[in-house]
Write an enzyme that holds these catalytic residues in place. Sequence first.
Site, PDB file in Angstrom:
ATOM      1  N   VAL A   1      30.763  22.323  92.711  1.00 32.96           N
ATOM      2  CA  VAL A   1      31.804  22.987  93.485  1.00 32.96           C
ATOM      3  C   VAL A   1      32.930  23.354  92.526  1.00 32.96           C
ATOM      4  CG1 VAL A   1      31.322  21.835  95.673  1.00 32.96           C
ATOM      5  CG2 VAL A   1      32.874  20.736  94.068  1.00 32.96           C
TER       6      VAL A   1
ATOM      7  N   CYS B   1      38.292  17.346  93.739  1.00 27.87           N
ATOM      8  CA  CYS B   1      37.890  18.192  92.604  1.00 27.87           C
ATOM      9  C   CYS B   1      39.039  19.065  92.088  1.00 27.87           C
ATOM     10  CB  CYS B   1      36.711  19.076  93.007  1.00 27.87           C
ATOM     11  SG  CYS B   1      36.214  20.169  91.663  1.00 27.87           S
TER      12      CYS B   1
ATOM     13  N   LYS C   1      24.018  16.007  97.610  1.00 26.03           N
ATOM     14  CA  LYS C   1      24.272  17.436  97.799  1.00 26.03           C
ATOM     15  C   LYS C   1      23.311  18.010  98.847  1.00 26.03           C
ATOM     16  CE  LYS C   1      25.699  17.759  93.002  1.00 26.03           C
ATOM     17  NZ  LYS C   1      25.296  18.073  91.640  1.00 26.03           N
TER      18      LYS C   1
ATOM     19  N   SER D   1      35.233  28.226  89.065  1.00 29.51           N
ATOM     20  CA  SER D   1      36.600  28.357  89.584  1.00 29.51           C
ATOM     21  C   SER D   1      37.364  29.525  88.964  1.00 29.51           C
ATOM     22  CB  SER D   1      37.374  27.052  89.362  1.00 29.51           C
ATOM     23  OG  SER D   1      37.398  26.715  87.994  1.00 29.51           O
TER      24      SER D   1
HETATM   25  N1  GSH Z   1      33.220  24.923  85.317  1.00 28.48           N
HETATM   26  C1  GSH Z   1      33.168  24.567  86.723  1.00 28.48           C
HETATM   27  C2  GSH Z   1      33.281  23.054  86.833  1.00 28.48           C
HETATM   28  C3  GSH Z   1      33.119  22.586  88.277  1.00 28.48           C
HETATM   29  C4  GSH Z   1      32.822  21.083  88.342  1.00 28.48           C
HETATM   30  O1  GSH Z   1      32.577  20.426  87.318  1.00 28.48           O
HETATM   31  N2  GSH Z   1      32.823  20.561  89.579  1.00 28.48           N
HETATM   32  C5  GSH Z   1      32.450  19.173  89.765  1.00 28.48           C
HETATM   33  C6  GSH Z   1      33.347  18.486  90.793  1.00 28.48           C
HETATM   34  S1  GSH Z   1      35.014  18.383  90.275  1.00 28.48           S
HETATM   35  C7  GSH Z   1      31.054  19.117  90.350  1.00 28.48           C
HETATM   36  O2  GSH Z   1      30.729  19.869  91.227  1.00 28.48           O
HETATM   37  N3  GSH Z   1      30.236  18.178  89.875  1.00 28.48           N
HETATM   38  C8  GSH Z   1      28.944  17.931  90.427  1.00 28.48           C
HETATM   39  C9  GSH Z   1      27.895  17.778  89.380  1.00 28.48           C
HETATM   40  O3  GSH Z   1      28.182  18.061  88.200  1.00 28.48           O
HETATM   41  O4  GSH Z   1      26.789  17.379  89.743  1.00 28.48           O
HETATM   42  C10 GSH Z   1      34.276  25.299  87.478  1.00 28.48           C
HETATM   43  O5  GSH Z   1      35.327  25.585  86.862  1.00 28.48           O
HETATM   44  O6  GSH Z   1      34.081  25.636  88.657  1.00 28.48           O
END
Ligand code: GSH
Length: 223
Positions: free
Chosen positions: A53, A13, A40, A67
């Site tokens: 995450v 990620c 999850k 993040s």
């Molecule tokens: N805006 C979020 C984006 C986080 C994100 O998209 N994480 C992805 C993994 S890289 C995730 O957890 N995806 C799981 C899902 O959408 O179900 C951040 O900056 O933390």
Amino acid sequence: MDHSLKLVSFKLCPFVQRAVITLLHRKIPFEIEYIDLAQKPAWFLEISPLGKVPVLIVDDDKAIFESSVINELLSELSEPMLHPADPIERAINRAWIAYAAQLQGMLYRLESAPNEAAFLEYQQRLRKLLLRLEKALADGPFFNGEDPSLVDFTYAPIFMRLKYLHNHYPITIFDGSPQTAEWATSLINLPEVAQSVVSDYKDRYHHWLLEHNGFLQQMLSPS
Ligand SMILES: N[C@@H](CCC(=O)N[C@@H](CS)C(=O)NCC(=O)O)C(=O)O
């Protein structure tokens, strides 16, 4: 550091990576727990309102998501702030941190482009996004000059992936943005950036690219 920190993560990620870079840069001790995003765990869904995450668990009971918010917290928990001291410059940095979402989204489209026409279209759009970013840069080596800060740590994962792609397929995304290309190299060479990914990151990323079953699957040279 008076707080215990656990970062809930997924191995590839780029958003998690932003936080890992900041933690390593600041030498803040932390635990990391990888989860399977395809399955999850219930405890994760309980603490992550968007099911995404990274989540930073502070002192075992406070869950911070997003993040950019995690990075702001890490900057505030240790001195000096990983932002310019001037509030207007700081706001400009935060605006460019928000801009990274456009690049990240376009990179994903490029990585998963179904065919050459789509790939070329996304490459062109990425190039345009970088041309705009180029104008915001100071003299280097980092976004604000001598010292890396949160805005740098936000872009580093994107540049790491673009560099990998470039090593395996001739992309032209940095054409017209030489300063951004130099900035990308400075970031990739930072030890905290190099160490922010898992040891088999390159293989994992390569396989992930192939899994999209699109244009890059036919074009990529071996990992
Ligand atoms: N805006 C979020 C984006 C986080 C994100 O998209 N994480 C992805 C993994 S890289 C995730 O957890 N995806 C799981 C899902 O959408 O179900 C951040 O900056 O933390």
